[in-house]
Write an enzyme that holds these catalytic residues in place. Structure first.
Site, PDB file in Angstrom:
ATOM      1  N   TYR A  23       0.844  -1.210   0.000  1.00  0.00           N
ATOM      2  CA  TYR A  23       0.000   0.000   0.000  1.00  0.00           C
ATOM      3  C   TYR A  23       0.876   1.256   0.000  1.00  0.00           C
ATOM      4  O   TYR A  23       0.646   2.197  -0.768  1.00  0.00           O
ATOM      5  CB  TYR A  23      -0.949   0.008   1.210  1.00  0.00           C
ATOM      6  CG  TYR A  23      -1.621   1.345   1.378  1.00  0.00           C
ATOM      7  CD1 TYR A  23      -2.638   1.750   0.509  1.00  0.00           C
ATOM      8  CD2 TYR A  23      -1.210   2.250   2.358  1.00  0.00           C
ATOM      9  CE1 TYR A  23      -3.229   2.997   0.621  1.00  0.00           C
ATOM     10  CE2 TYR A  23      -1.794   3.500   2.478  1.00  0.00           C
ATOM     11  CZ  TYR A  23      -2.797   3.870   1.607  1.00  0.00           C
ATOM     12  OH  TYR A  23      -3.365   5.116   1.711  1.00  0.00           O
ATOM     13  N   SER A 105      -2.788  13.795   7.363  1.00  0.00           N
ATOM     14  CA  SER A 105      -3.774  13.343   6.382  1.00  0.00           C
ATOM     15  C   SER A 105      -5.182  13.324   6.976  1.00  0.00           C
ATOM     16  O   SER A 105      -5.366  13.010   8.150  1.00  0.00           O
ATOM     17  CB  SER A 105      -3.409  11.931   5.918  1.00  0.00           C
ATOM     18  OG  SER A 105      -4.458  11.353   5.160  1.00  0.00           O
ATOM     19  N   LEU A 127      -6.785  17.974   3.363  1.00  0.00           N
ATOM     20  CA  LEU A 127      -8.227  17.786   3.304  1.00  0.00           C
ATOM     21  C   LEU A 127      -8.670  17.112   2.009  1.00  0.00           C
ATOM     22  O   LEU A 127      -8.308  17.552   0.912  1.00  0.00           O
ATOM     23  CB  LEU A 127      -8.919  19.152   3.411  1.00  0.00           C
ATOM     24  CG  LEU A 127     -10.444  19.150   3.385  1.00  0.00           C
ATOM     25  CD1 LEU A 127     -11.019  18.500   4.642  1.00  0.00           C
ATOM     26  CD2 LEU A 127     -10.978  20.575   3.221  1.00  0.00           C
ATOM     27  N   TYR A 128      -9.452  16.042   2.164  1.00  0.00           N
ATOM     28  CA  TYR A 128     -10.245  15.509   1.054  1.00  0.00           C
ATOM     29  C   TYR A 128     -11.657  16.049   1.249  1.00  0.00           C
ATOM     30  O   TYR A 128     -12.191  15.986   2.361  1.00  0.00           O
ATOM     31  CB  TYR A 128     -10.303  13.980   1.087  1.00  0.00           C
ATOM     32  CG  TYR A 128      -9.025  13.297   0.672  1.00  0.00           C
ATOM     33  CD1 TYR A 128      -8.585  13.330  -0.654  1.00  0.00           C
ATOM     34  CD2 TYR A 128      -8.265  12.586   1.604  1.00  0.00           C
ATOM     35  CE1 TYR A 128      -7.426  12.690  -1.028  1.00  0.00           C
ATOM     36  CE2 TYR A 128      -7.092  11.949   1.226  1.00  0.00           C
ATOM     37  CZ  TYR A 128      -6.678  12.008  -0.094  1.00  0.00           C
ATOM     38  OH  TYR A 128      -5.522  11.376  -0.477  1.00  0.00           O
ATOM     39  N   THR A 154      -6.347  18.580  -1.276  1.00  0.00           N
ATOM     40  CA  THR A 154      -5.945  17.648  -2.339  1.00  0.00           C
ATOM     41  C   THR A 154      -6.965  17.711  -3.468  1.00  0.00           C
ATOM     42  O   THR A 154      -8.152  17.492  -3.249  1.00  0.00           O
ATOM     43  CB  THR A 154      -5.823  16.212  -1.793  1.00  0.00           C
ATOM     44  OG1 THR A 154      -4.730  16.187  -0.860  1.00  0.00           O
ATOM     45  CG2 THR A 154      -5.534  15.213  -2.896  1.00  0.00           C
ATOM     46  N   LYS A 229      -3.078  21.286  -3.507  1.00  0.00           N
ATOM     47  CA  LYS A 229      -2.109  20.185  -3.646  1.00  0.00           C
ATOM     48  C   LYS A 229      -2.516  19.253  -4.786  1.00  0.00           C
ATOM     49  O   LYS A 229      -3.588  18.662  -4.751  1.00  0.00           O
ATOM     50  CB  LYS A 229      -2.046  19.397  -2.330  1.00  0.00           C
ATOM     51  CG  LYS A 229      -1.123  18.190  -2.353  1.00  0.00           C
ATOM     52  CD  LYS A 229      -1.186  17.453  -1.019  1.00  0.00           C
ATOM     53  CE  LYS A 229      -0.262  16.266  -0.974  1.00  0.00           C
ATOM     54  NZ  LYS A 229      -0.701  15.155  -1.840  1.00  0.00           N
ATOM     55  N   HIS A 253       0.654  13.004  -6.375  1.00  0.00           N
ATOM     56  CA  HIS A 253       0.118  12.080  -5.360  1.00  0.00           C
ATOM     57  C   HIS A 253       1.046  10.873  -5.186  1.00  0.00           C
ATOM     58  O   HIS A 253       0.595   9.736  -5.029  1.00  0.00           O
ATOM     59  CB  HIS A 253      -1.293  11.621  -5.780  1.00  0.00           C
ATOM     60  CG  HIS A 253      -2.213  11.348  -4.613  1.00  0.00           C
ATOM     61  ND1 HIS A 253      -3.267  12.173  -4.292  1.00  0.00           N
ATOM     62  CD2 HIS A 253      -2.235  10.352  -3.700  1.00  0.00           C
ATOM     63  CE1 HIS A 253      -3.900  11.683  -3.223  1.00  0.00           C
ATOM     64  NE2 HIS A 253      -3.286  10.581  -2.857  1.00  0.00           N
ATOM     65  N   ARG A 256       0.467   7.903  -7.480  1.00  0.00           N
ATOM     66  CA  ARG A 256      -0.569   6.935  -7.100  1.00  0.00           C
ATOM     67  C   ARG A 256      -1.915   7.207  -7.766  1.00  0.00           C
ATOM     68  O   ARG A 256      -2.867   6.485  -7.547  1.00  0.00           O
ATOM     69  CB  ARG A 256      -0.745   6.952  -5.570  1.00  0.00           C
ATOM     70  CG  ARG A 256       0.472   6.452  -4.837  1.00  0.00           C
ATOM     71  CD  ARG A 256       0.527   6.946  -3.403  1.00  0.00           C
ATOM     72  NE  ARG A 256      -0.375   6.252  -2.497  1.00  0.00           N
ATOM     73  CZ  ARG A 256      -0.175   5.045  -2.000  1.00  0.00           C
ATOM     74  NH1 ARG A 256       0.886   4.344  -2.361  1.00  0.00           N
ATOM     75  NH2 ARG A 256      -1.025   4.513  -1.146  1.00  0.00           N
ATOM     76  N   GLY A 286       9.289  11.893  -4.852  1.00  0.00           N
ATOM     77  CA  GLY A 286      10.610  11.432  -5.276  1.00  0.00           C
ATOM     78  C   GLY A 286      11.799  11.969  -4.510  1.00  0.00           C
ATOM     79  O   GLY A 286      12.936  11.626  -4.817  1.00  0.00           O
ATOM     80  N   ARG A 288      14.569  11.971  -2.115  1.00  0.00           N
ATOM     81  CA  ARG A 288      15.267  10.955  -1.308  1.00  0.00           C
ATOM     82  C   ARG A 288      16.649  11.404  -0.853  1.00  0.00           C
ATOM     83  O   ARG A 288      17.306  10.715  -0.087  1.00  0.00           O
ATOM     84  CB  ARG A 288      15.434   9.642  -2.103  1.00  0.00           C
ATOM     85  CG  ARG A 288      14.134   8.958  -2.528  1.00  0.00           C
ATOM     86  CD  ARG A 288      13.326   8.427  -1.357  1.00  0.00           C
ATOM     87  NE  ARG A 288      12.124   7.750  -1.807  1.00  0.00           N
ATOM     88  CZ  ARG A 288      10.954   8.345  -2.060  1.00  0.00           C
ATOM     89  NH1 ARG A 288      10.831   9.657  -1.888  1.00  0.00           N
ATOM     90  NH2 ARG A 288       9.909   7.650  -2.468  1.00  0.00           N
ATOM     91  N   GLY A 307       7.156  12.033   1.758  1.00  0.00           N
ATOM     92  CA  GLY A 307       6.098  11.116   2.160  1.00  0.00           C
ATOM     93  C   GLY A 307       6.597   9.729   2.497  1.00  0.00           C
ATOM     94  O   GLY A 307       6.707   9.366   3.675  1.00  0.00           O
ATOM     95  N   ARG A 308       6.934   8.941   1.473  1.00  0.00           N
ATOM     96  CA  ARG A 308       7.325   7.547   1.731  1.00  0.00           C
ATOM     97  C   ARG A 308       8.518   7.406   2.688  1.00  0.00           C
ATOM     98  O   ARG A 308       8.505   6.494   3.516  1.00  0.00           O
ATOM     99  CB  ARG A 308       7.619   6.821   0.407  1.00  0.00           C
ATOM    100  CG  ARG A 308       6.337   6.498  -0.370  1.00  0.00           C
ATOM    101  CD  ARG A 308       6.646   5.662  -1.603  1.00  0.00           C
ATOM    102  NE  ARG A 308       5.439   5.356  -2.369  1.00  0.00           N
ATOM    103  CZ  ARG A 308       4.986   6.082  -3.387  1.00  0.00           C
ATOM    104  NH1 ARG A 308       5.632   7.176  -3.756  1.00  0.00           N
ATOM    105  NH2 ARG A 308       3.887   5.711  -4.031  1.00  0.00           N
TER     106      ARG A 308
END
Length: 366
Positions: A23, A105, A127-128, A154, A229, A253, A256, A286, A288, A307-308
């Site tokens: 995920y 989130s 916010l969604y 978003t 965003k 995103h 994603r 991206g 890193r 993020g990741r």
């Protein structure tokens, strides 16, 4: 012995259940944009300046009037308690310790109130917009009351992107966890389905009719600045500025949503030029290395969001992992500044990088 940010991903992959790792790690469809988010950075090269006195380097910057220790902030990533029992609270403490901003989130497994209770810190709320506008209003008001300083709206998710790993794994939230901000509201649950439980949930709850008028509507329910965003084009940048956005986050995103959109670093300069300095432009996707941060700033970003690396380091080592990621990126960024001859964030310029879309530089005749 962790020496760089990417090493946390392998540790997270070992520790996490396959469904959870997939995920966090996967992108949409062919995952071309997922790879390109990283690869595009490797095609931007430095033009370092030498013999500059870099005995003192200042990484501090200001975002929406808030002074932070470095132009590296934390992007919103959903359901962090899948990575670690302390989830978003651990991330909030790490961001605060590093003197930077955390974005929470909407789909967090810790509520805005719980995150606020971890102590002082500058926090934004992602916010969604759901079909039920009363729920949206409540959520925004709660974030305001809890001391959040901005809304990151978003705008690239009228539907959830096709993430095939989630479909294969029949992704759902582990039974011991809930989407904390929606607890007690009659919104249904994120349940196991024949494909991605999250995709089904999003289809039921998020408002596909979301449009520019809703940015204006949002301004009527909150005094907080609104960051848009998910912008990738000059056209949308101009509309966002006209609609009263306080800033723009160039984002796909985390690759994603729609596959075969450009890497964010590739789209950045078009957005920056269209914004014409009227609002700050940020980037996620991206990042890193400290070198990536520098490249984004050289192409006009006011800061970046990660993020990741946050969820992978959280999975590997909790709050200490997230602190370490922020420390590594800080130190790498400082080193990059020193080796390119920049003593402050303001000295980083377009002249410090060369990209594949620049005209070939013609060498002078000797």
């Amino acid at each position: 012995m962790i020496t760089n940010v990417t090493e946390y991903e392998a540790i997270a992959k070992e520790k996490l259940p396959k469904m959870v790792y997939d995920y966090y790690a996967s992108g949409a469809e062919d995952q071309w944009t997922l790879k390109e988010n990283r690869n595009a950075f490797s095609r931007i090269l430095f033009r370092p300046r030498i013999l500059v006195d870099v005995s003192k380097i200042d990484l501090t910057t200001t975002v929406l009037g808030f002074k932070i220790s470095m132009p590296i902030m934390i992007a919103p990533t959903a359901m962090q308690k899948m990575a670690h029992p302390e989830g978003e609270s651990a991330t909030a403490r790490a961001a605060s310790a590093a003197g930077t901003i955390m974005t929470l989130s909407s789909w967090s497994t810790s509520s805005v109130e719980e995150v606020a209770s971890t102590g002082p810190g500058i926090r934004f709320f992602q916010l969604y917009v759901l079909k039920d506008r009363n729920v949206v209003t409540q959520l925004v008001k709660r974030a305001e009351r809890a001391g959040f300083k901005a809304i990151a709206l978003t705008v690239d998710t009228p539907m959830l992107g096709r993430r095939e790993a989630d479909i294969k794994n029949r992704f759902t939230l582990p039974p011991n966890l809930v989407l904390k901000n929606f607890e007690g509201l009659d919104l249904g649950k994120l349940e196991r389905t024949d494909d991605s439980g999250l995709a089904s949930y999003v289809a039921r709850q998020t408002d596909r009719s979301l449009n520019w008028k809703d940015v204006k509507w949002l301004q009527t329910i909150t005094s907080l600045p609104i960051l848009v965003k998910g912008v990738l084009t000059a056209e949308d940048t101009k509309i966002a500025v006209q609609a009263g956005a306080a800033g723009i986050i160039v984002s796909n995103h985390g690759a994603r949503q729609l596959d075969y959109v450009p890497a964010t670093i590739t789209a950045l300069e078009e957005v920056v030029k269209a914004a014409q300095g009227r609002v700050p432009v940020f980037l996620d996707g991206g990042i890193r290395r400290g070198t990536d941060v520098f490249k984004a700033l050289a192409l006009g970003a006011s800061g970046v969001f990660i993020g990741r690396p946050v969820v992978f380091s959280l999975a590997a080592d909790g709050e200490a992992g997230v602190r370490k990621v922020l420390e590594i990126l800080h130190d790498e960024f400082e080193l990059t500044m020193a080796l390119t001859g920049c003593r402050s964030v303001n000295e980083i310029s377009r002249d410090h990088v060369v990209t594949e879309w620049d005209r070939p530089r013609i060498a002078p005749r000797l």
